[in-house]
Structures are given as structure tokens and as C-alpha cells.
Write an enzyme that holds these catalytic residues in place. Sequence first.
Site, PDB file in Angstrom:
ATOM      1  N   ASP A  43       0.586  -1.176  -0.444  1.00 32.71           N
ATOM      2  CA  ASP A  43       0.003  -0.265   0.555  1.00 32.71           C
ATOM      3  C   ASP A  43       0.625   1.465  -0.065  1.00 32.71           C
ATOM      4  OD1 ASP A  43      -2.197   0.829  -0.301  1.00 32.71           O
ATOM      5  OD2 ASP A  43      -2.511   1.564   2.482  1.00 32.71           O
ATOM      6  N   GLY A  44      -0.139   2.821  -0.450  1.00 32.84           N
ATOM      7  CA  GLY A  44       0.870   3.057  -0.464  1.00 32.84           C
ATOM      8  C   GLY A  44       1.351   4.585  -1.605  1.00 32.84           C
ATOM      9  N   GLY A  82      -0.350   5.853  -3.990  1.00 31.77           N
ATOM     10  CA  GLY A  82      -0.858   6.574  -4.514  1.00 31.77           C
ATOM     11  C   GLY A  82      -0.002   8.070  -3.786  1.00 31.77           C
ATOM     12  N   HIS A 137       2.345   3.604  -9.349  1.00 34.67           N
ATOM     13  CA  HIS A 137       2.343   2.377  -9.654  1.00 34.67           C
ATOM     14  C   HIS A 137       3.367   2.080  -9.981  1.00 34.67           C
ATOM     15  CE1 HIS A 137      -1.846   2.371  -7.371  1.00 34.67           C
ATOM     16  NE2 HIS A 137      -2.406   3.799  -8.534  1.00 34.67           N
ATOM     17  N   ASN A 163     -10.890  -1.952  -5.164  1.00 36.02           N
ATOM     18  CA  ASN A 163     -10.171  -1.490  -5.912  1.00 36.02           C
ATOM     19  C   ASN A 163     -10.571  -1.019  -7.143  1.00 36.02           C
ATOM     20  OD1 ASN A 163      -6.717  -2.515  -4.970  1.00 36.02           O
ATOM     21  ND2 ASN A 163      -8.361  -0.746  -4.404  1.00 36.02           N
ATOM     22  N   ARG A 184       2.537  -5.011   6.101  1.00 34.07           N
ATOM     23  CA  ARG A 184       1.509  -3.666   5.023  1.00 34.07           C
ATOM     24  C   ARG A 184       1.977  -2.654   5.326  1.00 34.07           C
ATOM     25  NH1 ARG A 184      -5.116  -2.493   4.665  1.00 34.07           N
ATOM     26  NH2 ARG A 184      -4.357  -0.137   3.428  1.00 34.07           N
ATOM     27  N   SER A 224      -8.187  -4.684   5.066  1.00 32.33           N
ATOM     28  CA  SER A 224      -8.561  -4.626   3.227  1.00 32.33           C
ATOM     29  C   SER A 224      -8.571  -5.726   2.871  1.00 32.33           C
ATOM     30  CB  SER A 224      -7.618  -3.360   3.175  1.00 32.33           C
ATOM     31  OG  SER A 224      -7.008  -2.555   3.544  1.00 32.33           O
TER      32      SER A 224
HETATM   33  C1  IPE Z   1      -5.564  -2.248  -0.123  1.00 28.15           C
HETATM   34  O1  IPE Z   1      -4.874  -1.098  -0.297  1.00 28.15           O
HETATM   35  C2  IPE Z   1      -5.148  -3.197  -1.459  1.00 28.15           C
HETATM   36  C3  IPE Z   1      -3.990  -3.646  -2.770  1.00 28.15           C
HETATM   37  C4  IPE Z   1      -2.619  -3.183  -1.676  1.00 28.15           C
HETATM   38  C5  IPE Z   1      -3.519  -4.275  -3.186  1.00 28.15           C
HETATM   39  P1  IPE Z   1      -6.004  -0.210  -0.392  1.00 28.15           P
HETATM   40  O2  IPE Z   1      -5.199   0.670  -0.941  1.00 28.15           O
HETATM   41  O3  IPE Z   1      -7.283  -0.989  -1.526  1.00 28.15           O
HETATM   42  O4  IPE Z   1      -7.185  -0.777   1.035  1.00 28.15           O
HETATM   43  P2  IPE Z   1      -7.563   1.117   1.714  1.00 28.15           P
HETATM   44  O5  IPE Z   1      -8.650   1.617   0.689  1.00 28.15           O
HETATM   45  O6  IPE Z   1      -6.732   1.968   2.136  1.00 28.15           O
HETATM   46  O7  IPE Z   1      -8.433  -0.567   3.003  1.00 28.15           O
HETATM   47  C1  IPE Z   2      -1.894   0.295  -3.110  1.00 20.85           C
HETATM   48  O1  IPE Z   2      -1.576   1.268  -3.272  1.00 20.85           O
HETATM   49  C2  IPE Z   2      -2.014  -0.106  -4.472  1.00 20.85           C
HETATM   50  C3  IPE Z   2      -2.945  -0.325  -4.831  1.00 20.85           C
HETATM   51  C4  IPE Z   2      -4.536  -0.395  -4.467  1.00 20.85           C
HETATM   52  C5  IPE Z   2      -3.414  -1.301  -6.595  1.00 20.85           C
HETATM   53  P1  IPE Z   2      -2.570   2.601  -2.947  1.00 20.85           P
HETATM   54  O2  IPE Z   2      -3.168   2.594  -4.684  1.00 20.85           O
HETATM   55  O3  IPE Z   2      -3.847   2.169  -2.539  1.00 20.85           O
HETATM   56  O4  IPE Z   2      -2.090   4.014  -2.616  1.00 20.85           O
HETATM   57  P2  IPE Z   2      -3.117   4.433  -1.664  1.00 20.85           P
HETATM   58  O5  IPE Z   2      -3.447   3.917  -0.402  1.00 20.85           O
HETATM   59  O6  IPE Z   2      -3.682   5.021  -2.285  1.00 20.85           O
HETATM   60  O7  IPE Z   2      -1.665   5.453  -1.257  1.00 20.85           O
HETATM   61 MG    MG Z   3      -3.911   2.127  -0.504  1.00 18.93          MG
END
Ligand code: IPE
Ligand code: IPE
Ligand code: MG
Length: 239
Positions: free
Chosen positions: A17-18, A20, A34, A65, A184, A192
Site C-alpha cells: 500500500d501507499g 498513490g 504504481h 479497487n 502492510r 483491507s
Molecule cells: C489494499 O489497499 C489493496 C492493495 C494493496 C492492492 P487499499 O488502498 O485498497 O486499501 P484501503 O482502501 O486503504 O483499505
Molecule cells: C496500493 O497503493 C496499490 C493498489 C491498491 C493497487 P494505493 O494505490 O492504495 O496507494 P494509496 O494508499 O492511495 O497511497
Molecule cells: Mg491504498
Amino acid sequence: MSNNKNNMPYHVGIIMDGNGRWAQERGQNRSEGHKKGAETLEKIALYAKKIGIKILSLYAFSTDNFKRSQEEVDYLMNLFIKCFETKFDSLCKEGIKVVFSGREYPLKDNVLKAMHKITEKTQNNTGCILNICLNYGGQEEIVDASLKIANDINKGIIKKEDLNRDNFYNYLYQNLPPLDLLIRTGKEHRLSNFMLYQAFYAELYFVDTYFPDFLEKDLDKAIEHFQNCNRKFGNVENK
Ligand code: IPE
Ligand code: IPE
Ligand code: MG
């Protein structure tokens, strides 16, 4: 649960995660995060194999997602295709066997094709297993397993009194052992919808680092945490 001699976790999961936020904090588009995340994934998978982790489950895309913008979903799907078709050649060469967990619907044909191709290409590899959770949901997996079980009971393949928490794994997307260590990245402390069934006695490790910045030494630290855990599985001491 299944530790080898060196007390290495046998099955490690990562909620990557993270991506974005990594990009947004740099004034970049989320897709840049990504892209960088995919590079990190490749590096970490190779490192995990090198240090003797037998199974690595990575959360790449959740069923939820799909709620994101079409632009972001399309970017991710195209990134997956690129990774599976060419970018992950390094993984194939290193003897990593790639498998997937998740629902096929509503993934597009070109994504499914790339997934099938890398699965086939690596099916005889014995180095370690990389389980990519794509269009994956833990609750969905349990629901899907329940439907398969109902079907097998109806057909007389299994008697309902013979179902137990161990053979339930046969009905999950991949029949992999439970998670030993679940990492995580990216500051949030939640599952999640990741591997709800398999995480039952996993040691949980949360790290603030956004996934694109997650390094080999961060994986080392998570493993060190695991090695210091007293895993009791409901007993009074670790046997
Ligand atoms: C979980 O992260 C899914 C993946 C890492 C692929 P999310 O970013 O979708 O989860 P939430 O929305 O913060 O719970
Ligand atoms: C995880 O990173 C990758 C996927 C869910 C595909 P995020 O896209 O959730 O990144 P944040 O949590 O928004 O920073
Ligand atoms: Mg995320």
C-alpha cells in the site's frame, strides 16, 4: 506456522500500500507510484527468493479497487499486462513460479491472457511461489470456497461432517499454507480484505514506508520481527 530450520517465515504476505500517496506527495500522478511500485515488487520478489522465503503472496489489486477511477484502473491493468508479458522475465528466469488468487470476472481478456501466459511459463519452476492476488477479496474467497464446498457435498465428493478448517484450504483459490508473516506498508493498520482465512495466526507487521520505497532491508526488518515473535497458536508457550 511452517517454520524451517532458520526460523524463516515460510509464507509471507505483503499488502503493498501507499503507491498513490508516494506519487501525490511528489506532485506526480498516482500512476507514477504504481509504476515505481511494480519495480519494487520485482526487486522484493527476487530478494524473497534469495533469502529462502518459499511463498510470497502479494496484494496487487482488490475487488474493491474497481471503485477507483476508470483511468487508474486502466493504468493498473495495462501495467499488469506489461509486467506479466515482459517485465517479470527476471522472475521466470530465477525459477519463481507465479500463481494468481482472485476472481476472473470482470477482468478483461487481455489481462487474463497475460496472467495465463506467465502461469504456464513458470508452472514447472520450483524456486519459490509468487502468489499474486489480483481482483482478490478475502471475503469473496471464502464465499467462493463455500459454493465449491456446497457443490462437492451435493455431488457426494465430500461429506459435510468431513469438512474441517484444514481441508477448507483445498477450496481456496490456491491451496497454500497459512500466512506466517503479514506485512502492510503505507501507514494503515488494517487488512483491507486480504487473506482473511489464511491470516489466522499470522504475525502482523506494519511499516509506514510507502511501498515504492520499501527496500530489501525493510523486508529483513520484518523478518527479524517475526523471528522474535512468540508464536503460541493458542497454547501457553511456543512448542
Ligand atoms: C489494499 O489497499 C489493496 C492493495 C494493496 C492492492 P487499499 O488502498 O485498497 O486499501 P484501503 O482502501 O486503504 O483499505
Ligand atoms: C496500493 O497503493 C496499490 C493498489 C491498491 C493497487 P494505493 O494505490 O492504495 O496507494 P494509496 O494508499 O492511495 O497511497
Ligand atoms: Mg491504498
